[in-house]
Design an enzyme around this catalytic site. Structure first.
Site, short mmCIF file in Angstrom:
data_model
loop_
_atom_site.label_atom_id
_atom_site.label_comp_id
_atom_site.label_asym_id
_atom_site.label_seq_id
_atom_site.Cartn_x
_atom_site.Cartn_y
_atom_site.Cartn_z
CE LYS A 191 62.48 37.09 35.45
NZ LYS A 191 63.04 35.93 36.17
CB SER A 245 52.60 32.28 30.27
OG SER A 245 52.87 33.23 31.27
CD GLU A 266 58.17 35.93 19.33
OE1 GLU A 266 57.32 35.08 18.97
OE2 GLU A 266 58.60 36.82 18.58
CB CYS A 300 56.29 28.39 22.20
SG CYS A 300 57.72 28.62 21.17
CD GLU A 397 51.55 26.93 25.68
OE1 GLU A 397 51.41 27.83 26.52
OE2 GLU A 397 52.37 26.98 24.76
P1 NAD Z 1 56.21 32.70 32.31
O1 NAD Z 1 55.39 33.70 31.61
O2 NAD Z 1 55.75 32.20 33.62
O3 NAD Z 1 57.68 33.27 32.58
C1 NAD Z 1 58.47 33.82 31.55
C2 NAD Z 1 59.43 34.81 32.16
O4 NAD Z 1 58.67 35.91 32.66
C3 NAD Z 1 60.23 34.27 33.33
O5 NAD Z 1 61.53 34.82 33.30
C4 NAD Z 1 59.46 34.81 34.53
O6 NAD Z 1 60.26 34.96 35.67
C5 NAD Z 1 59.03 36.16 34.01
N1 NAD Z 1 57.88 36.75 34.73
C6 NAD Z 1 56.96 36.11 35.49
N2 NAD Z 1 56.08 37.00 36.01
C7 NAD Z 1 56.45 38.21 35.56
C8 NAD Z 1 55.93 39.53 35.73
N3 NAD Z 1 54.87 39.76 36.48
N4 NAD Z 1 56.54 40.55 35.10
C9 NAD Z 1 57.61 40.33 34.31
N5 NAD Z 1 58.17 39.11 34.13
C10 NAD Z 1 57.60 38.06 34.74
O7 NAD Z 1 56.43 31.56 31.25
P2 NAD Z 1 57.27 30.23 31.42
O8 NAD Z 1 56.46 29.33 32.28
O9 NAD Z 1 58.67 30.53 31.81
O10 NAD Z 1 57.33 29.68 29.91
C11 NAD Z 1 56.28 28.95 29.37
C12 NAD Z 1 55.44 29.80 28.43
O11 NAD Z 1 56.26 30.47 27.50
C13 NAD Z 1 54.50 28.96 27.61
O12 NAD Z 1 53.23 29.58 27.54
C14 NAD Z 1 55.13 28.94 26.23
O13 NAD Z 1 54.30 28.68 25.17
C15 NAD Z 1 55.78 30.27 26.17
N6 NAD Z 1 56.90 30.25 25.21
C16 NAD Z 1 56.74 30.89 24.01
C17 NAD Z 1 57.77 30.87 23.05
C18 NAD Z 1 57.63 31.58 21.72
O14 NAD Z 1 58.62 31.73 21.01
N7 NAD Z 1 56.45 32.02 21.33
C19 NAD Z 1 58.95 30.20 23.35
C20 NAD Z 1 59.07 29.57 24.58
C21 NAD Z 1 58.04 29.61 25.51
#
Ligand code: NAD
Length: 495
Positions: A191, A245, A266, A300, A397
């Site tokens: 996804k 997140s 992650e 991240c 963050e």
């Molecule tokens: P997000 O958590 O909003 O979304 C991530 C993914 O999860 C998307 O595909 C989203 O559609 C999906 N999602 C949203 N709600 C969901 C649910 N209820 N159930 C299952 N899936 C769901 O994060 P984002 O805004 O896309 O990315 C930013 C965040 O990601 C930041 O906090 C960042 O630090 C983190 N990040 C971490 C790493 C790492 O390697 N540690 C790398 C990149 C980003």
């Protein structure tokens, strides 16, 4: 690895974008069960660039059924070397279609194309090639236990994997999950983030062209709360690998407990880049600036807190601010652009809200802090000085091009501040004192420590953090463990 790229306006990417983008299920591009579509915007222009199928629970179920069939059928039973060869062929196709893929990624995510060429695509190809090589090298051990038995272990694929990917590095992070899962013999339902689904859909088509059997790699696009949630709660999914997140990660852990799915997470970061007065201040300031402004701070492991020893503080603040002012902001498709837009209007507003919070908390805004232009979600590179450790801009963050520069006195003070957030993804330290570097690395709460450098990752080294930064590690042998289950086998030698 540098990829030859010559941007032409009428490229294959344009032809791909003109088509309605269906889901990828069971080896074909299909409409969603509801028939609904959603739009994808170019964050640099706010223009609609594609129309994408909006999946729901029924589509997730269809994809999981297909992935299960492919797991029990061709993929798991295929010779491991053949699996590896298919993945190698796929890597070859990614190289062959490099200009189309980098253009899609740049248009969809607002990433400067020079960075996609330098990092995103080469890293994705490197990851795929690396794990393709692993496919026929995953073995168990003979473990001597008793004289009358042969006892050994084998590693078996965990089964159907749900891969949930964020928008900041769609191609690269997607491949961090796909490549090891597929090499281990798992099948995948991915996804992508709804803001950036396009590169996944294109490389999914190329996977089929490379010979990946139907159902081995499926993609269900659509909202996280619907598609992601359905995957996390599906009884026939064996593992969830998620990057995103901490809030969503928490929900995933709860949802996955229904059938005790394996979970790796992650999550976020608020990484400290610590500069001692004895460091090479020019090199440290340069790396501190790129450590926060790369990908408009939507990383991240961004060095969003720069900790500087008192006597070097003013000089480093000024050097970082000078670099911030000199960054070329503009069209991501222009190869000389260093800073593109942030991903969405919502993200831009959230970043600008943090700028207001920083001001209200009493931090000094040295440069930036504004929207650039009226079209596209551009935010100027922002430097806050005189930031106190307790302030929200030092603890939370922001995920944008905003750096908090914090003063420290000595080693103990630096360590206390560096370790003093809910996160633990990465940390950098700059000094000419080898003992100090080592002491810091030992005590830093971070999954990765960079000494006299910042920001490198490589698929051969473990990647991840604890607490609000996640659970488990990706990359290297850790990913092989993530996607396989060990099995112990006893053979009675006396019958
Ligand atoms: P997000 O958590 O909003 O979304 C991530 C993914 O999860 C998307 O595909 C989203 O559609 C999906 N999602 C949203 N709600 C969901 C649910 N209820 N159930 C299952 N899936 C769901 O994060 P984002 O805004 O896309 O990315 C930013 C965040 O990601 C930041 O906090 C960042 O630090 C983190 N990040 C971490 C790493 C790492 O390697 N540690 C790398 C990149 C980003």
């Amino acid at each position: 690895m540098l990829i030859a790229y010559d941007y032409r306006p009428e490229t294959a990417a344009a032809a791909f974008l003109a088509k309605p983008q269906g889901l990828l299920i069971d080896g074909g591009r299909v409409a969603s069960a509801s028939g609904r579509m959603f739009k994808s915007l170019n964050p640099a222009t706010e223009e609609v660039i594609a129309s994408i199928a909006e999946g729901n629970e029924a589509d997730v179920d269809r994809a999981v059924v297909s992935a299960r069939r492919a797991f029990e059928g061709p993929w798991r039973t295929m010779r491991a070397s053949e699996r590896g060869q298919i993945l190698q062929r796929w890597a070859g196709l990614l190289k062959q279609h490099a200009d189309e893929i980098v253009e899609l990624e740049s248009l969809d995510a607002g990433k400067p194309i020079a960075a996609v060429l330098r990092q995103d695509l080469p890293a994705a190809i490197d990851t795929l090639t690396y794990y393709a090589g692993w496919a026929d090298k995953i073995s168990g051990d003979v473990v001597p236990v008793r004289d009358d038995a042969l006892t050994y272990t084998v590693r078996e694929p965990v089964g159907v994997v749900a891969a949930i990917v964020p928008w900041n590095f769609p191609l690269m992070i997607g491949m961090w999950k796909l490549a090891p899962a597929l090499a281990c013999g798992c099948t995948v339902v991915m996804k992508p983030a709804e803001l950036t689904s396009l590169s996944a859909l294109r490389i999914g088509e190329l996977a089929l062209e490379a010979g990946l059997p139907p159902g081995v790699f499926n993609i269900v696009t659509g909202p996280g709360r619907v598609v992601g949630d359905a995957l996390v709660n599906h009884p026939d999914v064996d593992k969830v690998t998620f990057t995103g997140s901490p809030g969503v990660g928490r929900g995933i852990m709860k949802g996955a407990s229904g059938n005790f799915k394996r979970v790796s997470l992650e999550l976020g970061g608020k990484s400290a880049n610590v500069i001692f007065a004895d460091a090479d201040l020019e090199a440290a300031s340069k790396a501190a600036a790129s450590g926060i402004f790369f990908n408009a701070g939507q990383v991240c492991s961004a060095g969003s807190r720069v900790l500087v020893q008192e006597s070097a503080y003013d000089e480093v603040v000024e050097r970082i601010a000078a670099r911030a002012r000199s960054l070329r902001i503009g069209d991501p498709l222009d190869r000389s652009t260093a800073l593109g837009p942030v991903i969405s209007e919502k993200q831009m507003k959230s970043i600008l809200d943090y700028v207001d919070i920083g001001r209200q908390e009493g931090a000094s805004l040295v440069t930036g802090g504004e929207r650039v232009g009226k079209r596209g979600y551009f935010v100027s590179p922002t430097v806050f000085a005189n930031v106190a450790h307790e302030m929200r801009i030092s603890q939370e963050e922001i995920f944008g091009p905003v750096v908090s520069v914090i003063r420290f006195k000595d080693e103990a003070d630096a360590l206390r501040i560096a370790n003093g957030t809910a996160y633990s993804l990465a940390a950098g330290i700059w000094s000419r004192d080898i003992g100090r570097l080592q002491r810091f690395a030992k005590k830093a709460r971070a999954g990765t420590v960079w000494m006299n450098t910042y920001g490198y990752t490589d698929v051969r080294l473990p990647w991840g953090g604890e607490r609000d930064s996640g659970l488990g590690r990706e990359h290297g042998t850790a990913a092989i463990d993530n996607f396989t289950e060990p099995k112990a086998v006893w053979v009675n030698l006396n019958v």
